[in-house]
Design an enzyme around this catalytic site. Structure first.
Site, mmCIF file in Angstrom:
data_model
loop_
_atom_site.group_PDB
_atom_site.id
_atom_site.type_symbol
_atom_site.label_atom_id
_atom_site.label_comp_id
_atom_site.label_asym_id
_atom_site.label_seq_id
_atom_site.Cartn_x
_atom_site.Cartn_y
_atom_site.Cartn_z
ATOM 1 N N ASN A 106 -53.605 -62.502 -36.848
ATOM 2 C CA ASN A 106 -54.353 -61.826 -37.924
ATOM 3 C C ASN A 106 -53.462 -61.890 -39.203
ATOM 4 O OD1 ASN A 106 -55.826 -60.406 -39.866
ATOM 5 N ND2 ASN A 106 -56.382 -58.681 -38.625
ATOM 6 N N LYS A 112 -50.265 -59.678 -38.063
ATOM 7 C CA LYS A 112 -50.417 -58.893 -36.728
ATOM 8 C C LYS A 112 -50.906 -59.826 -35.539
ATOM 9 C CE LYS A 112 -53.019 -55.021 -39.082
ATOM 10 N NZ LYS A 112 -54.292 -54.596 -39.199
ATOM 11 N N ARG A 141 -57.876 -64.926 -36.751
ATOM 12 C CA ARG A 141 -59.089 -63.998 -37.579
ATOM 13 C C ARG A 141 -59.250 -64.771 -38.975
ATOM 14 N NH1 ARG A 141 -58.529 -58.479 -40.846
ATOM 15 N NH2 ARG A 141 -60.929 -58.530 -41.412
ATOM 16 N N HIS A 177 -66.421 -57.358 -41.173
ATOM 17 C CA HIS A 177 -66.101 -56.496 -40.143
ATOM 18 C C HIS A 177 -67.191 -57.116 -38.937
ATOM 19 C CE1 HIS A 177 -64.966 -53.029 -42.493
ATOM 20 N NE2 HIS A 177 -63.899 -53.610 -42.209
ATOM 21 N N LEU A 189 -66.238 -47.255 -39.401
ATOM 22 C CA LEU A 189 -65.830 -46.199 -40.493
ATOM 23 C C LEU A 189 -64.220 -46.116 -40.250
ATOM 24 C CD1 LEU A 189 -68.448 -43.439 -40.050
ATOM 25 C CD2 LEU A 189 -68.460 -45.433 -41.678
ATOM 26 N N GLY A 239 -61.303 -49.607 -44.709
ATOM 27 C CA GLY A 239 -62.562 -50.242 -45.017
ATOM 28 C C GLY A 239 -63.641 -49.705 -44.246
ATOM 29 N N ARG A 290 -61.714 -47.981 -51.931
ATOM 30 C CA ARG A 290 -62.842 -48.839 -52.456
ATOM 31 C C ARG A 290 -64.066 -47.891 -53.008
ATOM 32 N NH1 ARG A 290 -62.842 -52.749 -48.236
ATOM 33 N NH2 ARG A 290 -60.954 -53.957 -48.531
ATOM 34 N N PHE A 300 -58.347 -39.541 -44.027
ATOM 35 C CA PHE A 300 -59.206 -38.541 -43.625
ATOM 36 C C PHE A 300 -58.541 -37.478 -42.907
ATOM 37 C CE2 PHE A 300 -62.430 -41.838 -45.035
ATOM 38 C CZ PHE A 300 -63.326 -40.953 -45.546
ATOM 39 N N GLY A 340 -61.125 -46.344 -37.079
ATOM 40 C CA GLY A 340 -60.390 -45.156 -37.121
ATOM 41 C C GLY A 340 -60.693 -43.996 -37.240
ATOM 42 N N GLY A 363 -64.427 -43.384 -37.394
ATOM 43 C CA GLY A 363 -65.482 -43.200 -36.684
ATOM 44 C C GLY A 363 -65.244 -42.929 -35.178
ATOM 45 N N GLU A 365 -61.062 -55.927 -31.898
ATOM 46 C CA GLU A 365 -61.298 -56.925 -32.604
ATOM 47 C C GLU A 365 -60.432 -57.827 -32.032
ATOM 48 O OE1 GLU A 365 -61.229 -54.744 -36.632
ATOM 49 O OE2 GLU A 365 -62.343 -56.114 -37.273
HETATM 50 P P1 ADP Z 1 -58.406 -50.079 -41.443
HETATM 51 O O1 ADP Z 1 -58.403 -51.082 -40.088
HETATM 52 O O2 ADP Z 1 -59.602 -50.383 -42.232
HETATM 53 O O3 ADP Z 1 -57.195 -49.872 -42.087
HETATM 54 P P2 ADP Z 1 -58.703 -47.880 -39.311
HETATM 55 O O4 ADP Z 1 -59.945 -48.419 -38.669
HETATM 56 O O5 ADP Z 1 -57.347 -48.117 -38.768
HETATM 57 O O6 ADP Z 1 -58.497 -48.774 -40.810
HETATM 58 O O7 ADP Z 1 -59.011 -46.495 -39.656
HETATM 59 C C1 ADP Z 1 -57.868 -45.911 -40.375
HETATM 60 C C2 ADP Z 1 -58.408 -44.525 -41.084
HETATM 61 O O8 ADP Z 1 -58.968 -43.792 -40.012
HETATM 62 C C3 ADP Z 1 -57.323 -43.781 -41.746
HETATM 63 O O9 ADP Z 1 -57.254 -43.666 -43.093
HETATM 64 C C4 ADP Z 1 -57.944 -42.134 -41.183
HETATM 65 O O10 ADP Z 1 -58.415 -41.681 -42.495
HETATM 66 C C5 ADP Z 1 -58.713 -42.319 -40.067
HETATM 67 N N1 ADP Z 1 -58.408 -41.627 -38.967
HETATM 68 C C6 ADP Z 1 -57.481 -42.203 -38.104
HETATM 69 N N2 ADP Z 1 -57.375 -41.208 -37.142
HETATM 70 C C7 ADP Z 1 -58.009 -40.112 -37.490
HETATM 71 C C8 ADP Z 1 -58.132 -38.726 -37.013
HETATM 72 N N3 ADP Z 1 -57.608 -38.272 -35.826
HETATM 73 N N4 ADP Z 1 -58.924 -37.836 -37.786
HETATM 74 C C9 ADP Z 1 -59.635 -38.412 -38.821
HETATM 75 N N5 ADP Z 1 -59.311 -39.305 -39.386
HETATM 76 C C10 ADP Z 1 -58.626 -40.295 -38.884
#
Ligand code: ADP
Length: 398
Positions: free
Chosen positions: A7, A14, A91, A180, A209, A212, A241, A285, A332, A334, A385
């Site tokens: 990726n 990655k 990817r 996604h 969630l 992105g 965003r 978050f 992350g 969700g 993924e």
């Molecule tokens: P991306 O791949 O789009 O960078 P991820 O799917 O890795 O994002 O998600 C990252 C986000 O998930 C972080 O910014 C964080 O806000 C959220 N996150 C990760 N772990 C937790 C947790 N334990 N509680 C709440 N939010 C979390």
């Protein structure tokens, strides 16, 4: 067969080496700051500590060279020779309308990905560099392109067209593509297995969630709508965003603040979302949840606006599919935030949704987190993924 999943981002790469039979990760890692001072490779075998090596990497070819060296290293490597890597899965962010599924890479495919660069000028060129570097360093190893947009190519015209002059679609292919896709596809398939029903009989909504974020409506196994558009800027409020907004805001801010179009777009991509809504407090978050629990306004208004937007899309997609059987949370946030699932599901009483608090507090596995009598099922499905890319790659080269 060992599949190397790559990726490539603009300054990062990655990778994961996955055994297609056991579907286990054999080694994984990340090259950071490619072409920038302070570049390094992080390499990890399952169960072992991360090994971080600082080394100059002037370009992606150098980075892939480092990845190959790490994988074949006499001490920490996992394969003796490159020939033990059977295929590479790349990817690719944008496949435009040219790719509705993954495909083996040849010169024609390379040219087509290049043509799609106009639609994803930050991503596709980096992806192409990764492909070309692998082709040079691993000649003869088959390569497959797996597109973020491909899964959504089943959307009907009424879902992908914007309300602008049709000539922009005809001439410039301006339309909703969605992203996604690998995750939405993987999670919807897995959700059907967890529910124990044929995916061709299910109406599912997938909420990816992360930093992105996007939602998709998956009807009988096909994506029929998704919240990201021509670019990943549309739809949900994200980490940085903006998601949906009145397009006139762009001109309004530009005039008011004396900014160029590029500057306003930077604000919408990098300084907006929950970061912007929280007054610059955080895009993470975990921080926002702390702020929410402490009753502080920054995190509270950002979380509420975020959850409300997700709930609005769920309503829209329930209408689009004339019903919904299961709503899946992934990525992350969700996967890891019982609070955000609770806040979103708080809007879904009309779907007969009832959350099981104990189940909702768990994490790290595929789960149904709604009660047995909930009319609509709520699921948590950790996305993967890389595994999805490895599966697609193996299916095309075996
Ligand atoms: P991306 O791949 O789009 O960078 P991820 O799917 O890795 O994002 O998600 C990252 C986000 O998930 C972080 O910014 C964080 O806000 C959220 N996150 C990760 N772990 C937790 C947790 N334990 N509680 C709440 N939010 C979390």
């Amino acid at each position: 067969m060992n599949i190397l999943v790559i990726n490539c981002g603009s300054s990062s790469l990655k990778f994961q080496l996955i055994d297609s039979e056991s579907e286990k990760v054999i080694a994984k890692g990340l090259c950071e700051r490619i072409g920038i001072e302070g570049s390094r490779i992080v390499y990890q075998k399952p169960g072992a500590d991360k090994k971080i090596t600082e080394a100059p990497m002037q370009d992606h070819k150098a980075a892939i060279g480092m990845v190959i060296d790490a994988l074949t290293d006499g001490q920490d490597g996992v394969v003796k020779h490159l020939s033990e890597i059977g295929a590479v899965g790349h990817r690719i962010v944008h496949g435009g309308e040219k790719f509705a599924s993954s495909t083996k890479i040849d010169d024609t495919v390379l040219a087509a990905i290049e043509e799609c660069s106009e639609l994803a000028p930050l991503h596709n060129p980096a992806n192409l560099i990764g492909i070309r570097a692998c082709a040079e360093l691993m000649p003869g190893t088959p390569m497959v392109a797996v597109f973020d947009t491909a899964f959504h190519q089943t959307m009907p015209e009424e879902a992908y067209l914007y309300g602008i002059p049709y000539r922009y679609y005809e001439k410039d292919k301006i339309r909703r593509y969605g992203f996604h896709g690998t995750s939405h596809s993987y999670v919807s398939k897995r959700a059907a297995e967890v529910i124990g029903e044929d995916i061709h009989k299910l109406k599912l909504i997938v909420c990816h969630l992360g930093n992105g974020a996007s939602v998709s409506a998956v009807k009988y196994g096909e994506s029929v709508d998704t919240s990201m558009g021509l670019t990943p800027l549309e739809g949900l409020i994200m980490g940085t965003r903006s998601g949906d907004l009145d397009p006139a805001i762009v001109e309004f801010i530009a005039h008011k603040e004396g900014m160029t179009l590029e500057e306003v777009m930077r604000v919408l991509n990098k300084e907006s979302g929950v970061l912007g809504l929280s007054g610059g407090f955080s895009s993470d978050f975990r921080d926002l949840e702390d702020s929410y629990h402490a009753g502080k306004p920054e995190g509270t208004r950002a979380m509420k606006a975020f959850a409300y937007r997700v709930a609005k899309y769920i309503g829209a997609y329930t209408a689009a599919m004339n019903g919904v059987d299961g709503i899946c949370f992934t990525a992350g946030l969700g996967e890891n935030s019982p609070l955000i699932r609770e806040m979103v599901c708080g809007y879904l009483g009309y779907l007969g949704v009832s959350l099981d608090e104990e189940q909702n507090a768990k994490r790290g596995e595929d789960l149904i987190v709604s009660t047995a009598d909930s009319k609509t099922k709520i699921l948590v499905i950790p996305t993967n993924e890389e595994l999805a890319i490895a599966r697609e790659t193996y299916a095309l080269v075996k």
